[in-house]
Each structure stands twice: as C-alpha cells, then as structure tokens.
Design a protein around this motif. Sequence first.
Motif, PDB file in Angstrom:
ATOM      1  N   LEU A   1       7.649 -44.877  42.964  1.00  0.00           N
ATOM      2  CA  LEU A   1       6.845 -45.650  43.707  1.00  0.00           C
ATOM      3  C   LEU A   1       5.845 -44.976  44.436  1.00  0.00           C
ATOM      4  O   LEU A   1       4.756 -45.440  44.687  1.00  0.00           O
ATOM      5  CB  LEU A   1       7.644 -46.511  44.481  1.00  0.00           C
ATOM      6  CG  LEU A   1       8.116 -47.935  43.900  1.00  0.00           C
ATOM      7  CD1 LEU A   1       9.128 -48.651  44.754  1.00  0.00           C
ATOM      8  CD2 LEU A   1       6.713 -48.819  43.340  1.00  0.00           C
TER       9      LEU A   1
ATOM     10  N   GLN B   1       1.485 -40.762  43.219  1.00  0.00           N
ATOM     11  CA  GLN B   1       0.064 -41.352  42.667  1.00  0.00           C
ATOM     12  C   GLN B   1       0.182 -41.510  41.072  1.00  0.00           C
ATOM     13  O   GLN B   1      -0.251 -42.695  40.507  1.00  0.00           O
ATOM     14  CB  GLN B   1      -0.788 -40.593  43.143  1.00  0.00           C
ATOM     15  CG  GLN B   1      -1.630 -40.937  44.483  1.00  0.00           C
ATOM     16  CD  GLN B   1      -2.815 -40.566  44.867  1.00  0.00           C
ATOM     17  OE1 GLN B   1      -3.154 -39.473  44.224  1.00  0.00           O
ATOM     18  NE2 GLN B   1      -3.765 -41.437  45.432  1.00  0.00           N
TER      19      GLN B   1
ATOM     20  N   LYS C   1       1.452 -42.725  38.034  1.00  0.00           N
ATOM     21  CA  LYS C   1       2.258 -43.896  37.453  1.00  0.00           C
ATOM     22  C   LYS C   1       2.456 -43.695  35.959  1.00  0.00           C
ATOM     23  O   LYS C   1       1.333 -43.462  35.269  1.00  0.00           O
ATOM     24  CB  LYS C   1       1.945 -45.318  37.792  1.00  0.00           C
ATOM     25  CG  LYS C   1       1.835 -45.525  39.327  1.00  0.00           C
ATOM     26  CD  LYS C   1       3.162 -45.756  39.889  1.00  0.00           C
ATOM     27  CE  LYS C   1       3.119 -46.212  41.316  1.00  0.00           C
ATOM     28  NZ  LYS C   1       2.867 -45.167  42.156  1.00  0.00           N
TER      29      LYS C   1
ATOM     30  N   LYS D   1       8.410 -53.816  41.772  1.00  0.00           N
ATOM     31  CA  LYS D   1       6.965 -53.104  42.294  1.00  0.00           C
ATOM     32  C   LYS D   1       6.400 -52.307  41.517  1.00  0.00           C
ATOM     33  O   LYS D   1       5.135 -52.600  41.540  1.00  0.00           O
ATOM     34  CB  LYS D   1       7.439 -52.288  43.480  1.00  0.00           C
ATOM     35  CG  LYS D   1       7.827 -53.248  44.901  1.00  0.00           C
ATOM     36  CD  LYS D   1       7.980 -52.193  46.172  1.00  0.00           C
ATOM     37  CE  LYS D   1       8.699 -52.965  47.150  1.00  0.00           C
ATOM     38  NZ  LYS D   1       8.977 -52.360  48.179  1.00  0.00           N
ATOM     39  N   LEU D   2       7.026 -51.328  40.649  1.00  0.00           N
ATOM     40  CA  LEU D   2       6.424 -50.699  39.581  1.00  0.00           C
ATOM     41  C   LEU D   2       5.811 -51.760  38.660  1.00  0.00           C
ATOM     42  O   LEU D   2       4.662 -51.308  38.188  1.00  0.00           O
ATOM     43  CB  LEU D   2       7.602 -49.807  38.817  1.00  0.00           C
ATOM     44  CG  LEU D   2       7.820 -48.638  39.830  1.00  0.00           C
ATOM     45  CD1 LEU D   2       9.077 -48.032  39.024  1.00  0.00           C
ATOM     46  CD2 LEU D   2       6.719 -47.647  39.779  1.00  0.00           C
TER      47      LEU D   2
ATOM     48  N   GLY E   1       4.603 -54.733  39.199  1.00  0.00           N
ATOM     49  CA  GLY E   1       3.690 -55.069  40.016  1.00  0.00           C
ATOM     50  C   GLY E   1       2.464 -54.252  40.061  1.00  0.00           C
ATOM     51  O   GLY E   1       1.220 -54.775  40.134  1.00  0.00           O
ATOM     52  N   GLU E   2       2.599 -52.987  39.723  1.00  0.00           N
ATOM     53  CA  GLU E   2       1.545 -52.025  39.832  1.00  0.00           C
ATOM     54  C   GLU E   2       1.166 -51.638  38.610  1.00  0.00           C
ATOM     55  O   GLU E   2       0.269 -50.529  38.302  1.00  0.00           O
ATOM     56  CB  GLU E   2       1.985 -50.637  40.721  1.00  0.00           C
ATOM     57  CG  GLU E   2       2.146 -50.847  42.283  1.00  0.00           C
ATOM     58  CD  GLU E   2       2.427 -49.821  42.968  1.00  0.00           C
ATOM     59  OE1 GLU E   2       1.860 -48.521  42.695  1.00  0.00           O
ATOM     60  OE2 GLU E   2       3.128 -50.020  43.974  1.00  0.00           O
ATOM     61  N   GLY E   3       1.477 -52.388  37.483  1.00  0.00           N
ATOM     62  CA  GLY E   3       0.954 -52.155  36.166  1.00  0.00           C
ATOM     63  C   GLY E   3       1.945 -51.486  35.369  1.00  0.00           C
ATOM     64  O   GLY E   3       1.586 -51.218  34.114  1.00  0.00           O
TER      65      GLY E   3
END
Lengths: 81, 213
Positions: free
Chosen positions: B134, B137, B139, B165-166, B168-170
């Motif tokens: 998480l 930078q 991912k 959360k991951l 959610g970050e795509g």
Amino acid sequence: MKCVLLFKSVHQVMKAEKVLKGKGFTVDLIPVPREISSDCGVAVELPWEERSGVSSLLGASGISVLETYKRNQQGRFEKES
Amino acid sequence: MTYFPEALKWLIGGKDKMSVIDCRGLACPQPVMTAKKALDQLKGGELIVIVDNTFSSNNVERLAQSQGCSVEVESRGEDFYLRIRKGKTSDTGESPGIEKEVEKIVVYINSNLLGVGDEALGLILMRSFLKTLLDLQTKPLRLILINSGVRLATEGSEVLEALKKLSGEGVEILACGTCLDFYGLKEKLRVGEVSNMYDIAQSLLGADRLIRP
C-alpha cells in the motif's frame, strides 16, 4: 491518531497482540515504517485513546514496550518519551 | 467426459450468422472454456453466450474483454445472456492499448502465509507484505490468490482492509473459485473477484514481471 508500539522481538509483538486482543483492544500489526528503525520489522498499532494502561498491562505479562510513537493524521511519526 | 452444448456444434458448422452458445448447466470452468473456443473460431460479428450463474457470467465477460471484444450482459430470469461483439480489427485476440503502456506486475500469492517456516510468523509477514504494498509507489496490476491464499480476501481476514485499499487504488484482485469452494468460503469473499484457472493462467503468462512473495 494512532499509537504505535515497538518491541524488541517479533515474539514479543505476537505475545503483545494476543494479550491486548484478549482484553478487547483494537490492535493491528503494521510493518515498521522506514523512518523508525528497529530490529523487529513489525509494530503494534492501536487507537491513541486506548493507549493508557497498555504498558503496565503488557508489563504484567512480561512484555516490555521498547518505544512508543504517536502517528498523526498525515501518517507522520513522533516519538513519545 | 467432455460435453459440448448443441449450440457449439452449430457454430462449428458455421450455419448461423448469430451464434448462440448455451452453457447453462455446465460447471466452472466449462462455460469460459466453451466460450473461448467459440470466440477463437469467430472471425467477426456477434456471439451470444447463455450461462446460469453470476460467476460464469463474470468470467465469460472478463474473457471476452481480455480478447478485445465488447460485451453486453442481460439477465433474463435466472439466466444471463452475454452478447459478445468481436471487432474485425482485433484478429490476434490480444487486448489493445492501455495495459501495454504500463509494466504488468502480477503478484502470485499461493498461501495465506509468507515464506516457509513458522505459521504464526508466516501470517505476520503476509500482513506486513500486503500493508507495505500500500505504501509503495509501484503498484501491481493484479494480485492472484490461490489455495489458502484466498483466505486473505475472506471474512475475518486481518488484511481485508489493506486489500480493499489496494483494490480501491486499481489493483485487480482475483481469487481462485475452486479454492474458495474447497475451503467453503465462496460466500465469505469480501474483496476481489472470483476467478478461474483460465484467467489465472492467462494472467501468469501475460505478466511482464511475476512476483511470488
């Protein structure tokens, strides 16, 4: 705001998590951030409001807290004396 | 025993312009494999695939999209009708554009523990690993959960928040359906999508970099 506790070994971290969870604390294990150095890579995190009495509770189970940090909303760590 | 629906036979015969593949009653991963065969044979135009459950519908939809086709899903009663349109331009079946620009990093997690050794330590290390992802930078494109790795994405998992959360970050999270089924956790999946070996094998082979923590 979070309270982050460091211990001297991962065994102590595991023990601390067990003791605190048993007492109903909302604990989480987090990887120790780069800005804090520690021999053990895992730390215990709990809500700032729940921190009082934690040290003595752990002490009673033979676990000593090495360092305590306050983690603010921005995620920055400040060492507590 | 291999079972081909009647509709696939018509398709191979090539009589119909609009082919219909009836995959109702077929167990995973049969629908997606049958659809794949039909799509490979399709030169262009449309194809309708009928399935009788959400998992198959999602899997067939993802397959079609990964082949560069457009998909419309319509539910009729208990069934799902997927109208798959294959563009004449994409003859190779590779998806064009977007994914190619970024390096495709796939993280393959085949256990709920990280590393070989003590179980309690393995759990802690896995928690640490996912939470650290998480903060980094770079991912991954996709996270594949196999065998006991699927436990990480199910109810009661300590890393559920981190995975959410991951996601959610795509970061795409694929959980092996066979594995969820085996552990009786299909209803307890709280993040990511139920996937099959077809998707998983394709992801593994298509990765620029494969990370196996």
